[in-house]
Design a protein around this motif. Structure first.
Motif, short mmCIF file in Angstrom:
data_model
loop_
_atom_site.label_atom_id
_atom_site.label_comp_id
_atom_site.label_asym_id
_atom_site.label_seq_id
_atom_site.Cartn_x
_atom_site.Cartn_y
_atom_site.Cartn_z
N ILE A 228 -8.50 -7.82 16.92
CA ILE A 228 -9.61 -6.89 16.70
C ILE A 228 -10.37 -6.71 18.01
CG2 ILE A 228 -9.87 -7.38 14.24
CD1 ILE A 228 -12.26 -9.19 14.95
N VAL A 303 -15.77 -3.75 13.80
CA VAL A 303 -14.48 -3.60 14.49
C VAL A 303 -14.27 -2.14 14.88
CG1 VAL A 303 -11.98 -3.84 14.25
CG2 VAL A 303 -13.51 -5.59 13.29
N SER A 306 -8.40 -2.14 15.75
CA SER A 306 -7.54 -3.28 15.46
C SER A 306 -6.10 -2.86 15.73
CB SER A 306 -7.71 -3.75 14.01
OG SER A 306 -7.24 -2.77 13.10
#
Length: 489
Positions: A228, A303, A306
């Motif tokens: 991530i 995030v 990813s």
């Protein structure tokens, strides 16, 4: 007729193509997608010995990787940079003496000459302790390196091409057959002939052997590693190596100036055919892991990107996926009139150059065209012909020559292209001289160069592999780039 056909445009395939072309062979490389579109662009971006592999007694692998760190730094000082890693001691996990003993071995196992050795830290006073939760007092700093993995692949391919290799991307092999003492290779409606073949298909190595009607006793284990990227969690240049109560480790690495890269997981994947992606569980796992150390809490909503890759590991019978060997195996078939087939099983990005040299050495008895010994340990990759401490001077030179560029843009360009940046910057005196500005310093001149010289075809090729500007582009900017590239084809 080619002397050698290499199937697979990841780091191992491109490394082998480069080495063989530099020894005089007529080389063809075939990749079914873009260069580095699979495992080779989904790493943790580290050139490292693999400190945790010492626990699994992989001393030979660690030694080989440690020996390669400074060699790779010397041949690609624009792509590879030394980095200090901080390993905090955490009560209840590995004892301090075990950590220190492991780092002592790590310092001396691989012939370190330039990188600094391990130092003991007081995290209450050291800058690396500031972002951590209260209570972390003791730690160690050791050396490893960072790499732009996808560009490392592209520049190996470029160097191979400049030494005479033919690079064919988006060319999927559909049939292999031994014919007239060589290999007949079919890729949809195209055919190629080669005297010898390298199977560097990564996760698809067994599939290719099946297509070649070549039996093998090797078994592969497909392990998904997910990462991530979150907004920057710390302001210093140190990276972190963290332990977890479940026995695993993870890294937190400064990334692209404004971000922190966190990874990796190890999860078995049933098939390489299924596109790898970080699962919700893995993303939560990495967030929770980071929250055990950093004072600033993060969650899945933080995030910004990813990614995941499938590592094709040699199945050595290990129980947990993280314990499976990261070593490689080379299997050579042929001889007595049969054309050679060399298959690559496993490997890691740090040892790609050594793997390639060993592979070409094994082929030497089967290909008269191969002349001389391994040479890649000392010859720079394109743009890397400057000293290991010369990057600041290169950036300063580019800033003087192109004052209309933002300093952040100059840094990116220097690290991506090294001394070859001027090949597309040329005599530009303003941003307008470089054509359409798509955003964040990416101009038509750079895109045209990547298409003409580095096999980029799509916006994703540019934004996520030749650069990491996908982290900064919004949807409208990415769409404008995609339209421009489509219009140029």
């Amino acid at each position: 007729m080619y002397d050698l056909a290499v199937i697979g445009g990841g780091v191992n395939g491109c490394g082998i193509a480069r080495d063989a072309a530099g020894r005089g062979a007529k080389v063809l490389l075939l990749e079914r997608g873009d260069l580095a579109c699979g495992t080779s662009s989904a790493s943790t971006k580290l050139i490292h010995g693999g400190l945790r592999y010492l626990e699994h007694y992989e001393f030979a692998l660690v030694r080989e990787a440690l020996q390669e760190r400074e060699r790779l730094w010397r041949i690609a000082p624009h792509l590879i940079h030394p980095m200090r890693f901080v390993l905090p001691y955490r009560k209840g996990l590995r004892p301090r003496w075990i950590l220190r003993f492991g780092l002592l071995i790590y310092d001396h196992l691989g012939g370190r000459t330039t990188l600094p050795g391990t130092a003991t830290l007081d995290l209450r006073r050291h800058p690396a302790g500031a972002p951590l939760k209260p209570g972390f007092r003791h730690g160690y700093a050791y050396s490893d390196g960072w790499v732009d993995d996808a560009r490392l692949v592209a520049l190996n391919a470029l160097d191979a091409a400049e030494r005479g290799a033919t690079i064919e991307t988006h060319t999927e092999v559909t049939r292999l057959a031994r014919e007239d003492g060589g290999w007949l290779i079919t890729a949809h409606d195209r055919t190629f002939r080669a005297r010898a073949l390298v199977n560097a298909a990564g996760p698809f190595v067994l599939d290719l052997l099946h297509d070649a009607h070549q039996p093998t006793e090797r078994r592969m284990r497909f392990v998904r590693g997910s990462h991530i990227v979150v907004p920057r969690l710390f302001d210093h240049s140190f990276a972190y190596f963290f332990q977890l109560p479940d026995g695993r480790i993870f890294f937190a690495v400064p990334y692209e100036r404004d971000f922190t890269l966190i990874g990796t997981t190890d999860r078995d994947q049933d098939s390489p055919e299924r596109p790898p992606a970080a699962s919700d569980e893995e993303i939560r796992y990495l967030c929770d892991a980071a929250n055990q150390y950093f004072a600033q809490s993060i969650g899945p909503d933080d995030v910004v990107w990813s990614y995941a890759g499938v590592r094709p590991l040699v199945d050595d019978g290990s129980g947990k996926p993280e314990a499976a060997t990261r070593g490689y195996r080379l299997e050579l078939d042929g001889g007595d009139g049969e054309p050679a087939l060399l298959s690559v099983f496993g490997g890691k990005i740090t040892t790609y150059r050594h793997l390639a040299a060993e592979a070409v050495d094994l082929l030497a008895d089967h290909l008269d065209a191969l002349q001389g010994d391994a040479w890649t340990a000392t010859q720079p990759l394109p743009g890397g012909d400057f000293p290991t401490d010369g990057l600041p001077a290169l950036e300063a030179d580019l800033a003087r020559a192109y004052p209309f560029f933002d300093s952040v843009w100059v840094e990116r360009i220097a690290k991506a292209y090294g001394t070859r940046a001027r090949r597309w910057l040329a005599d530009a005196r303003s941003l307008d001289d470089l054509g359409t500005h798509f955003g964040h310093g990416l101009t038509a001149a750079e895109v045209d160069y990547l298409v003409a010289v580095e096999w980029a075809r799509t916006a994703d090729d540019v934004l996520w592999r030749r650069t990491k500007l996908g982290l900064r582009f919004d949807a409208d900017q990415a769409a404008a780039l995609a339209r421009y590239m489509a219009e140029q084809q």
